[in-house]
Scaffold this active site. Structure first.
Site, PDB file in Angstrom:
ATOM      1  N   GLU A 117     -13.966   4.806 -11.003  1.00  0.00           N
ATOM      2  CA  GLU A 117     -13.702   4.067  -9.759  1.00  0.00           C
ATOM      3  C   GLU A 117     -14.823   4.264  -8.740  1.00  0.00           C
ATOM      4  O   GLU A 117     -14.648   3.969  -7.561  1.00  0.00           O
ATOM      5  CB  GLU A 117     -12.352   4.487  -9.145  1.00  0.00           C
ATOM      6  N   HIS A 139      -8.243   8.610  -4.119  1.00  0.00           N
ATOM      7  CA  HIS A 139      -7.355   7.772  -4.942  1.00  0.00           C
ATOM      8  C   HIS A 139      -6.402   8.676  -5.709  1.00  0.00           C
ATOM      9  O   HIS A 139      -6.840   9.608  -6.385  1.00  0.00           O
ATOM     10  CB  HIS A 139      -8.203   6.937  -5.909  1.00  0.00           C
ATOM     11  N   HIS A 141      -2.201   8.902  -7.740  1.00  0.00           N
ATOM     12  CA  HIS A 141      -1.125   8.178  -8.420  1.00  0.00           C
ATOM     13  C   HIS A 141       0.225   8.759  -7.976  1.00  0.00           C
ATOM     14  O   HIS A 141       0.926   9.351  -8.797  1.00  0.00           O
ATOM     15  CB  HIS A 141      -1.265   8.316  -9.943  1.00  0.00           C
ATOM     16  N   GLU A 169       7.218   9.472  11.933  1.00  0.00           N
ATOM     17  CA  GLU A 169       5.791   9.764  12.126  1.00  0.00           C
ATOM     18  C   GLU A 169       4.884   8.661  11.545  1.00  0.00           C
ATOM     19  O   GLU A 169       3.696   8.600  11.885  1.00  0.00           O
ATOM     20  CB  GLU A 169       5.426  11.083  11.437  1.00  0.00           C
ATOM     21  N   HIS A 210       0.083   1.330  -9.890  1.00  0.00           N
ATOM     22  CA  HIS A 210      -1.051   2.199 -10.210  1.00  0.00           C
ATOM     23  C   HIS A 210      -1.175   3.387  -9.233  1.00  0.00           C
ATOM     24  O   HIS A 210      -1.171   4.530  -9.663  1.00  0.00           O
ATOM     25  CB  HIS A 210      -2.345   1.364 -10.229  1.00  0.00           C
TER      26      HIS A 210
HETATM   27  P1  13P Z   1     -11.362   8.448 -13.770  1.00  0.00           P
HETATM   28  O1  13P Z   1     -10.984   9.550 -14.755  1.00  0.00           O
HETATM   29  O2  13P Z   1     -12.502   7.620 -14.284  1.00  0.00           O
HETATM   30  O3  13P Z   1     -11.614   9.006 -12.378  1.00  0.00           O
HETATM   31  O4  13P Z   1     -10.147   7.434 -13.685  1.00  0.00           O
HETATM   32  C1  13P Z   1      -8.875   7.857 -13.245  1.00  0.00           C
HETATM   33  C2  13P Z   1      -8.135   6.795 -12.509  1.00  0.00           C
HETATM   34  O5  13P Z   1      -7.230   7.096 -11.778  1.00  0.00           O
HETATM   35  C3  13P Z   1      -8.546   5.367 -12.686  1.00  0.00           C
HETATM   36  O6  13P Z   1      -7.940   4.551 -11.734  1.00  0.00           O
HETATM   37 ZN    ZN Z   2      -6.100   5.436 -10.886  1.00  0.00          ZN
END
Ligand code: 13P
Ligand code: ZN
Length: 272
Positions: A117, A139, A141, A169, A210
């Site tokens: 990413e 980023h 999940h 908040e 995602h």
């Molecule tokens: P990477 O291992 O390339 O960082 O990918 C993980 C991910 O969350 C892709 O969206």
């Molecule tokens: Zn991801």
């Protein structure tokens, strides 16, 4: 002094481990980049190597020319960062045109690649650098935000209101709201462009089914933003799972009262 004893490295590794402990980083899920200050680059420079090869970014980002970024590696597990930072994270230098990068430290002596990413991260950094002192793109999940992306219509107003009206908040922590993208293929320039377009207006962008991208000035603020959004999503999921009718919520009048009291500037497009 070891590079790993520098505050910037300690803060970066700490965020990776905090995210792992929250359960947001199964396997290699998630990635983190940090735009280093000049002082931090000077402190780290004695540890840099010239071994890394220049690789095209696939996009031109002239306002990031000459910048250095800490990045997680592709396929690397957040769980392992604290145990072996030099194998799992690295520092990437951007060339003088803002079109290529090379690894100058870490990632197995410059042999491994930054996160898949990286285009999304750098395009977000490019947008955020123009807006102020943003340095962190994160980023993750987080499970409840992902779950909500199956239950709510995928638009920024619906998502923002669900989060704002669930925990007091929230409007204070993200007064502009959150952006939302439909499902898209991860890892490419298309999702990078769509995410960076949302970053013009928001500090957080939900990727349906995602995860999320968050932007911030410091590790604390960026982790705190992710944590606040996910906690509100968790409460919203508890409410949905309870099967009980919702008897009361935070009203728009109360949101406006928070805006006044906390002297924030709420995104009025998301009020009814
Ligand atoms: P990477 O291992 O390339 O960082 O990918 C993980 C991910 O969350 C892709 O969206
Ligand atoms: Zn991801």
């Amino acid at each position: 002094m070891d590079i790993l004893e520098l505050d910037v490295l300690k803060g970066y590794v700490r965020l990776c481990n905090d995210g792992w402990e929250q359960g947001w980083h199964e396997r290699n899920g998630g990635n983190l980049t940090y735009r280093m200050t000049r002082d931090e680059v000077s402190q780290c420079r004695p540890f840099f190597s010239e071994k890394g090869t220049w690789t095209s970014l696939g996009v031109a980002l002239p306002n990031l020319a000459g910048e250095y970024f800490l990045t997680t590696g592709t396929g690397k597990f957040f769980r392992n960062v604290i145990l072996a930072p030099e194998q799992n994270i690295g520092i990437a230098e951007i060339d003088k045109a803002g079109e290529s990068y090379r690894i100058v430290w870490g990632l197995n002596c410059c042999a491994d690649l930054p996160t898949s990413e990286f285009p999304s991260h750098l395009m977000n950094h490019s947008v955020k650098k123009k807006q102020g002192n943003y340095r962190v793109i994160y980023h993750a999940h987080p499970q409840n935000v992902i779950a909500l992306s199956f239950l709510l219509p995928l638009d920024a107003k619906t998502f923002t209101r669900a989060l704002w009206t669930t925990m007091t908040e929230c409007p204070i922590v993200f007064p502009r709201g959150v952006g939302v993208l439909p499902w898209m293929m991860p890892g490419g320039v298309e999702i990078a462009r769509a995410t960076s377009a949302l970053m013009e207006d928001y500090d957080a962008a939900v990727w349906a089914h995602h995860g999320i991208f968050c932007a911030g000035e410091t590790f604390d603020l960026t982790f705190g933003l992710m944590h606040t959004i996910e906690k509100s999503a968790q409460i919203r999921m508890l409410l949905l799972q309870s099967g009980q009718p919702i008897l009361q919520t935070i009203t728009d009048e109360q949101l406006l009262a928070i805006e006044k009291d906390f002297r924030i500037s709420l995104n009025h497009a998301f009020l009814n």
